[in-house]
Scaffold this motif. Structure first.
Motif, PDB file in Angstrom:
ATOM      1  N   LEU A   3       0.847  -1.196   0.000  1.00 41.36           N
ATOM      2  CA  LEU A   3       0.000   0.000   0.000  1.00 41.36           C
ATOM      3  C   LEU A   3       0.882   1.245   0.000  1.00 41.36           C
ATOM      4  CD1 LEU A   3      -2.943   1.077   0.255  1.00 41.36           C
ATOM      5  CD2 LEU A   3      -2.562   1.148   2.726  1.00 41.36           C
ATOM      6  N   CYS A   4       1.895   1.272   0.864  1.00 46.59           N
ATOM      7  CA  CYS A   4       2.799   2.425   0.955  1.00 46.59           C
ATOM      8  C   CYS A   4       3.534   2.659  -0.357  1.00 46.59           C
ATOM      9  CB  CYS A   4       3.797   2.222   2.092  1.00 46.59           C
ATOM     10  SG  CYS A   4       2.998   2.090   3.709  1.00 46.59           S
ATOM     11  N   CYS A   7       1.763   4.996  -2.520  1.00 43.78           N
ATOM     12  CA  CYS A   7       1.253   6.178  -1.828  1.00 43.78           C
ATOM     13  C   CYS A   7       2.356   7.210  -1.556  1.00 43.78           C
ATOM     14  CB  CYS A   7       0.584   5.722  -0.533  1.00 43.78           C
ATOM     15  SG  CYS A   7       0.020   7.066   0.510  1.00 43.78           S
ATOM     16  N   GLY A   8       3.064   7.053  -0.461  1.00 37.88           N
ATOM     17  CA  GLY A   8       4.145   8.000  -0.129  1.00 37.88           C
ATOM     18  C   GLY A   8       3.670   9.301   0.505  1.00 37.88           C
ATOM     19  N   LEU A   9       2.382   9.412   0.808  1.00 31.19           N
ATOM     20  CA  LEU A   9       1.835  10.674   1.313  1.00 31.19           C
ATOM     21  C   LEU A   9       2.451  11.134   2.632  1.00 31.19           C
ATOM     22  CD1 LEU A   9      -1.950  10.066   0.541  1.00 31.19           C
ATOM     23  CD2 LEU A   9      -0.533  11.862  -0.458  1.00 31.19           C
ATOM     24  N   CYS A  10       2.880  10.186   3.483  1.00 28.79           N
ATOM     25  CA  CYS A  10       3.434  10.594   4.782  1.00 28.79           C
ATOM     26  C   CYS A  10       4.922  10.924   4.685  1.00 28.79           C
ATOM     27  CB  CYS A  10       3.175   9.534   5.856  1.00 28.79           C
ATOM     28  SG  CYS A  10       3.857   7.910   5.492  1.00 28.79           S
ATOM     29  N   MET A  15       1.263  14.978   3.717  1.00 25.94           N
ATOM     30  CA  MET A  15       0.600  14.790   5.011  1.00 25.94           C
ATOM     31  C   MET A  15       1.295  15.559   6.124  1.00 25.94           C
ATOM     32  SD  MET A  15      -0.393  11.073   6.554  1.00 25.94           S
ATOM     33  CE  MET A  15      -1.680  10.672   5.403  1.00 25.94           C
ATOM     34  N   PHE A  67       4.768   4.871  12.377  1.00 28.61           N
ATOM     35  CA  PHE A  67       3.572   5.561  11.867  1.00 28.61           C
ATOM     36  C   PHE A  67       2.750   4.686  10.927  1.00 28.61           C
ATOM     37  CE2 PHE A  67       1.371   8.004   8.588  1.00 28.61           C
ATOM     38  CZ  PHE A  67       0.505   8.715   9.402  1.00 28.61           C
ATOM     39  N   LYS A  68       1.466   4.715  11.154  1.00 29.09           N
ATOM     40  CA  LYS A  68       0.531   4.060  10.229  1.00 29.09           C
ATOM     41  C   LYS A  68      -0.651   4.998  10.034  1.00 29.09           C
ATOM     42  CE  LYS A  68       1.339  -0.791  11.345  1.00 29.09           C
ATOM     43  NZ  LYS A  68       0.729  -2.060  11.778  1.00 29.09           N
ATOM     44  N   CYS A  69      -0.960   5.297   8.793  1.00 31.89           N
ATOM     45  CA  CYS A  69      -2.150   6.102   8.529  1.00 31.89           C
ATOM     46  C   CYS A  69      -3.384   5.214   8.718  1.00 31.89           C
ATOM     47  CB  CYS A  69      -2.102   6.669   7.109  1.00 31.89           C
ATOM     48  SG  CYS A  69      -2.348   5.392   5.858  1.00 31.89           S
ATOM     49  N   LEU A  72      -3.558   2.170   6.260  1.00 30.01           N
ATOM     50  CA  LEU A  72      -2.626   1.081   6.549  1.00 30.01           C
ATOM     51  C   LEU A  72      -3.016   0.365   7.843  1.00 30.01           C
ATOM     52  CD1 LEU A  72      -0.090  -0.434   5.723  1.00 30.01           C
ATOM     53  CD2 LEU A  72       1.267   1.233   7.009  1.00 30.01           C
ATOM     54  N   ILE A  89      -6.555   5.664  -0.273  1.00 33.16           N
ATOM     55  CA  ILE A  89      -5.368   6.429  -0.675  1.00 33.16           C
ATOM     56  C   ILE A  89      -5.637   7.149  -1.996  1.00 33.16           C
ATOM     57  CG2 ILE A  89      -2.955   6.223  -1.443  1.00 33.16           C
ATOM     58  CD1 ILE A  89      -3.336   5.782   1.555  1.00 33.16           C
TER      59      ILE A  89
HETATM   60  S1  SF4 Z   1       1.590   4.814   6.010  1.00 40.11           S
HETATM   61 FE1  SF4 Z   1      -0.246   5.448   4.871  1.00 40.11          FE
HETATM   62  S2  SF4 Z   1       0.187   7.562   4.180  1.00 40.11           S
HETATM   63 FE2  SF4 Z   1       2.159   6.568   4.694  1.00 40.11          FE
HETATM   64  S3  SF4 Z   1       2.896   5.691   2.749  1.00 40.11           S
HETATM   65 FE3  SF4 Z   1       1.790   4.062   3.883  1.00 40.11          FE
HETATM   66  S4  SF4 Z   1      -0.296   4.137   3.059  1.00 40.11           S
HETATM   67 FE4  SF4 Z   1       0.697   6.099   2.539  1.00 40.11          FE
END
Ligand code: SF4
Ligand code: SF4
Length: 155
Positions: A3-4, A7-10, A15, A67-69, A72, A89
């Motif tokens: 998933l990450c 994404c890469g948002l964090c 974010m 960290f987990k959004c 995730l 996402i």
């Molecule tokens: S922790 Fe969430 S926001 Fe961060 S890369 Fe993974 S899916 Fe994206």
């Protein structure tokens, strides 16, 4: 993890603008570290990010590994399927693309940074201000814990 990788948002400044790190961790990131009093922050976008991939994954700072959004965490806890987590996402990425389009740019991350500067300076158009607010709402939801969110399963 997969998933990450889409994404890469964090990590990319969408974010968060900074990530708190220890003095030992700070030594790895050179001039991308901001030191204020006794605190050190890694400035985001992170220099270790390549596309959506962390190039220092095995050695990443503690804040990154913990960290987990919401997407995730919900995926890990079985509250969301893989498809639903990717959809969550994609919702945020879509709202970011809207900002990019309004900025007339092609790079989502650069466009968002430029749009936020306009918003702070008070020069953003009404449409851009609304798109940023729409994106921010989605980002706030992603910071919820699964137990606090509307995604919680009824027992
Ligand atoms: S922790 Fe969430 S926001 Fe961060 S890369 Fe993974 S899916 Fe994206
Ligand atoms: S070190 Fe890796 S996980 Fe941490 S912010 Fe940078 S790219 Fe993301």
């Amino acid at each position: 993890m997969s998933l990450c990788l889409s994404c890469g948002l964090c990590c990319d400044g969408t974010m968060f603008e900074v990530a708190a790190i220890t003095p030992e961790e700070a030594m790895r990131y050179g001039d991308r570290v901001n030191v204020s009093k006794d605190r050190r922050h890694l400035l985001l976008p992170c220099p270790a990010l390549d596309g959506c991939k962390c190039t220092t994954y095995q050695d990443r700072p503690g804040v990154c590994s913990t960290f987990k959004c919401l997407a995730l965490a919900s995926l890990d806890e079985g509250l969301m399927s893989d498809a639903e987590a990717h959809e969550a996402i994609e919702e945020v990425l879509g709202r970011r693309r809207r900002v990019t389009a309004l900025m007339g740019m092609t790079d989502d991350r650069q466009a968002l940074a430029a749009a936020r500067k306009q918003a702070v300076a008070g020069t953003a158009s009404e449409e851009l201000t609304a798109a940023l607010a729409y994106l921010n709402r989605a980002l706030l939801v992603m910071l919820l814990k699964p137990e606090d969110s509307f995604l919680r399963k009824e027992k």
